[in-house]
Design an enzyme around this catalytic site. Structure first.
Site, PDB file in Angstrom:
ATOM      1  N   LYS A  78     -17.747  -0.206   4.917  1.00  0.00           N
ATOM      2  CA  LYS A  78     -18.267  -1.265   3.927  1.00  0.00           C
ATOM      3  C   LYS A  78     -19.715  -1.337   3.667  1.00  0.00           C
ATOM      4  O   LYS A  78     -20.162  -1.489   2.372  1.00  0.00           O
ATOM      5  CB  LYS A  78     -17.734  -2.724   4.279  1.00  0.00           C
ATOM      6  N   PHE A  94     -12.142  -6.829  13.522  1.00  0.00           N
ATOM      7  CA  PHE A  94     -10.883  -7.324  12.590  1.00  0.00           C
ATOM      8  C   PHE A  94     -10.419  -6.213  11.460  1.00  0.00           C
ATOM      9  O   PHE A  94     -11.489  -5.831  10.842  1.00  0.00           O
ATOM     10  CB  PHE A  94     -11.501  -8.618  11.830  1.00  0.00           C
ATOM     11  N   GLN A  95      -9.464  -6.067  11.391  1.00  0.00           N
ATOM     12  CA  GLN A  95      -8.850  -5.033  10.264  1.00  0.00           C
ATOM     13  C   GLN A  95      -9.513  -3.523  10.891  1.00  0.00           C
ATOM     14  O   GLN A  95      -9.769  -2.761   9.853  1.00  0.00           O
ATOM     15  CB  GLN A  95      -8.936  -5.467   9.078  1.00  0.00           C
ATOM     16  N   GLU A 109       0.931  -1.258   0.054  1.00  0.00           N
ATOM     17  CA  GLU A 109       0.011   0.211  -0.022  1.00  0.00           C
ATOM     18  C   GLU A 109       0.814   1.269  -0.259  1.00  0.00           C
ATOM     19  O   GLU A 109       0.597   2.452  -0.558  1.00  0.00           O
ATOM     20  CB  GLU A 109      -0.895  -0.137   1.117  1.00  0.00           C
ATOM     21  N   MET A 115      24.145   8.594   3.434  1.00  0.00           N
ATOM     22  CA  MET A 115      24.182   9.664   4.443  1.00  0.00           C
ATOM     23  C   MET A 115      24.541   9.686   5.817  1.00  0.00           C
ATOM     24  O   MET A 115      25.138  10.432   6.422  1.00  0.00           O
ATOM     25  CB  MET A 115      22.680  10.168   3.952  1.00  0.00           C
TER      26      MET A 115
END
Lengths: 156, 566
Positions: free
Chosen positions: B162, B112-113, B50, B474
């Site tokens: 959803k 969930f999620q 993502e 760096m």
């Protein structure tokens, strides 16, 4: 830099999570909140936040600009020309000198709000400075609880 | 028409002329993906993470100037995207990011999620929405695109539960936006502009300080004209590279921590800073109290909060750079006399000769700066240049011959390692006619290496040039200079075989140790037209110079020692 106390009045659209947008801005940028009140403005879709803050002139300027950048913010006003009031509730033991307490609260635009067998509750409403004086004066009466309402203000 | 929330999302994207969506599906966003399957109004590009979807959309947006669009699911899908949102927020990139959320009935139950997505994105977006009713979707999406692209641009996050994408409602996409609380100020105040022009006319050593806002405002053409007309020299910020053509005689170079000696000295000696769309970032100013000490400041910016935030502006002008510059030019025609600046230009010329931006090829190994200049010689204007973050990024900003705005795509404000490769995919998608080069390091490239798969699948032949010094370069440089050479956890000697790695995904890989091999690999990668990893073994201990140590004054630079003469 000198730390100035400032009252900022913010008018925002009434929508979900606008409070967290404002409080989040203060915490994310490390600004001070002395007090914060919010309530809807009657007959509109807006609410008014009154925020008391402390900071240098530059920080105060940044606060007003950053507030204005928030999408739901309609107007930000920050002037020295504000009429300020704060309401305070104080609970004392019923055994304290009730007439003293009553006289004091009257002197600060207040009165007795409630009495029970154990305690007495008074309310006052006054300018922030006078509220401080009141709170100092009543220390000798052993207040059990002090609830400050936070400053509300309107432009003169 | 009566359609589902998911269909509304598709319709709205098409109405906004979106041709590419970068994303990754998952449970809470499946209703929308089901509609993506059925439509052919735009292409969906499946990244392999993502974070990469957001960076790809950023790259696409930066190269095209359009709003970038990305789509992700709830929970981990969203949290993976947060780095991308923060990156786009810091660099003012217009984006609309749509995430799925658990159904309304489950919000707040630790489902969930489930994660409080708008609670998290509030701190790293220009604005965000949780859509609780499909009736609001058309308005919200219209507003999201409007807010993302107007004023100071930035990412807008729209979180949709959803059940809202399943909800059937009447769909009418609004033609206009009406947000009473959001009216960005785009037109500069005429009196302030006049005062600024008077200040320019009075200045003996004025200096343009060009920032990334010019690119966002599509104002490079006007700024080029303004610089030419006035004869005033200019420095560019990292974000503004490409505003002026690299051959423009009035362009000094980049300023800041790794700016050129001449650019930093010019800023320290100027008597009037003309800041256009720049925000006085700490990497630019160094020690604030010493920054442009002798100068008045004209500051043109669309974001009022950027003005006088760090450096006090004597002539603040809130407005869109493009319009303000046009107005300034109209007034300046009468009042600015370029001849006056001759001594000032001679001083700058002297600075440039004293310590030019350069490097020395004094070892057997390739110098990273040479690789960048070489790509510039071979491809020049025919390439769009992305970078990751680190030494290679600064060398690219210093040494690539940029000739146009939107040619240079990099993570400036947030400094996100792993940005370059996915961004270069979005850049390629947005400009198929140009070669998409990503200069990267052996540290950065591994942070989104999975995107080799996206590049192969979607035929996006990005050429990754890994300036490989076996170090997290760096950080290693800072350790060398400021931590007494204690190279804690920056030695990256253990590495994959980049050639086999590229091949295993279906791309091509090269190991390069000489100049001839470099040319051959680049030529072959361009001809093969598939994603490439060019593993260039460069000098390990090369430092990025000049360097203003963090918090130091801009005029106090660590400079390249001239080994050839000593």
């Amino acid at each position: 830099m000198e730390n100035e106390r400032r009252v900022i009045s913010v008018i925002v659209a009434n929508e979900a999570s606008v409070l967290s947008r404002i409080s989040g801005l203060f915490s994310a940028r490390g600004y001070n909140v002395v007090s914060l009140t919010v309530a809807p403005i009657p007959d509109t879709d807006y609410s008014r936040f009154t925020i008391v803050t402390k900071g240098s002139v530059r920080v105060i300027e940044q606060i007003t600009k950053q507030l204005h950048k928030l999408i739901p913010v309609l107007r930000v006003s920050e002037t020295e020309e504000m009429i300020e009031k704060e309401m305070v509730l104080v609970k004392f033991p019923i055994t304290e000198n009730l007439s003293d307490i009553s006289v004091l609260s009257n002197a600060y635009n207040g009165k007795i709000a409630n009495v029970s067998t154990e305690s007495i509750i008074v309310m006052i409403a006054d300018e922030p400075k006078r509220v401080e004086h009141f709170l100092t004066a009543i220390k000798r009466y052993h207040p059990i609880e002090i609830v400050r309402g936070g400053t509300v203000a309107v432009e003169r | 028409m009566q359609i589902s929330g998911a269909q509304m999302v598709i319709e709205a994207l098409i109405a906004e002329n979106v041709d590419t969506v970068f994303g990754y599906p998952g449970g809470a966003i499946m209703n929308v993906y089901d509609e993506i399957y059925k439509q052919d109004g735009f292409e969906h590009i499946l990244t392999r993470h993502e974070q990469a979807a957001i960076h790809a959309a950023e790259g696409y947006s930066k190269v095209t100037g359009k709003v970038g669009v990305a789509m992700i699911t709830s929970g981990p899908g969203f949290t993976n995207a947060v780095t991308g949102l923060a990156d786009a927020y810091m660099d003012s990139i217009p984006m609309v990011v749509i995430s799925g959320q658990v159904p309304m009935s489950l919000i707040g139950t630790d489902a969930f999620q489930e994660i409080d997505a708008i609670g998290i994105s509030r701190a790293c977006t220009k604005h965000n929405y949780l859509v609780t009713d499909a009736k609001d979707l058309p308005r919200v999406l219209k507003e999201a695109f409007h807010i993302a692209a107007t004023g100071r641009p930035g990412p807008v996050h729209v979180d949709i539960p959803k059940d809202v994408t399943a909800q059937i409602e009447t769909y009418v996409y609004p033609d206009t936006v009406n947000i009473p609380t959001y009216k960005p100020h785009t037109k500069g105040n005429k009196r302030q502009i006049k005062k600024a022009i008077d200040a320019i006319a009075a200045a003996k050593r004025p200096l343009f300080y060009l920032g990334g806002g010019i690119i966002n405002s599509n104002a490079a053409e006007e700024v080029r004209e303004f610089v030419k007309m006035t004869g005033i020299p200019a420095v560019e910020t990292f974000m503004a590279r490409g505003t002026l053509h690299h051959e423009d005689p009035l362009l000094i170079s980049m300023l800041g921590m790794h700016g050129s000696y001449a650019a930093n000295m010019a800023m320290s000696e100027t008597d009037l800073v003309i800041a256009l769309g720049a925000r006085f970032d700490d990497r630019v100013t160094g020690k604030l109290s010493e920054f442009a000490k002798h100068a008045g400041v004209i500051h043109v910016d669309i974001d009022p909060a950027s003005i006088s935030k760090l450096v006090n502006a004597d002539y603040p002008i809130v407005g869109d750079v493009k319009g303000v510059v046009v107005e300034m030019m109209a007034l300046a025609k009468k009042s600015v006399d370029a001849e006056v600046y001759t001594p000032w230009l001679e001083t700058i010329e002297h600075f440039e000769q004293l310590h030019p931006l350069q490097y020395f090829e004094d070892t057997d190994r390739l110098k990273p700066q040479w690789c960048i200049e070489r790509v510039g010689e071979i491809l020049g204007d025919d390439a769009n240049i992305s970078t990751d973050v680190g030494q290679h990024q600064m060398w690219t900003a210093q040494f690539y011959p940029f000739s146009r705005p939107r040619q240079f795509i990099s993570s400036g404000g947030l400094g996100t390692m792993g940005f370059g490769f996915p961004a270069a995919l979005g850049v390629k998608r947005g400009a198929m006619d140009k070669v998409s080069i990503n200069f990267t390091g052996d540290g950065s490239i591994l942070m989104n290496i999975q995107e080799l798969m996206t590049a192969v699948e979607k035929k996006l032949p990005v050429i990754n040039i890994i300036l490989n010094n076996n170090y997290l370069g760096m950080v290693r440089q800072w350790q060398t200079l400021f931590y007494d050479k204690r190279h804690a956890e920056t030695d990256l000697s253990v590495q994959p075989d980049f050639v086999m790695l590229a091949q295993s995904f279906g791309g091509v890989g090269y190991v390069v140790k000489t100049k001839d091999e470099f040319d051959a690999a680049l030529k072959d990668a361009i001809e093969k037209n598939v994603v490439a990893l060019i593993d260039v073994r460069v000098e390990r201990l090369e430092n990025v110079l000049p360097m203003v140590p963090s918090g130091g004054s801009l005029f106090n630079m660590m400079l390249l020692e001239n080994k050839k003469e000593s």
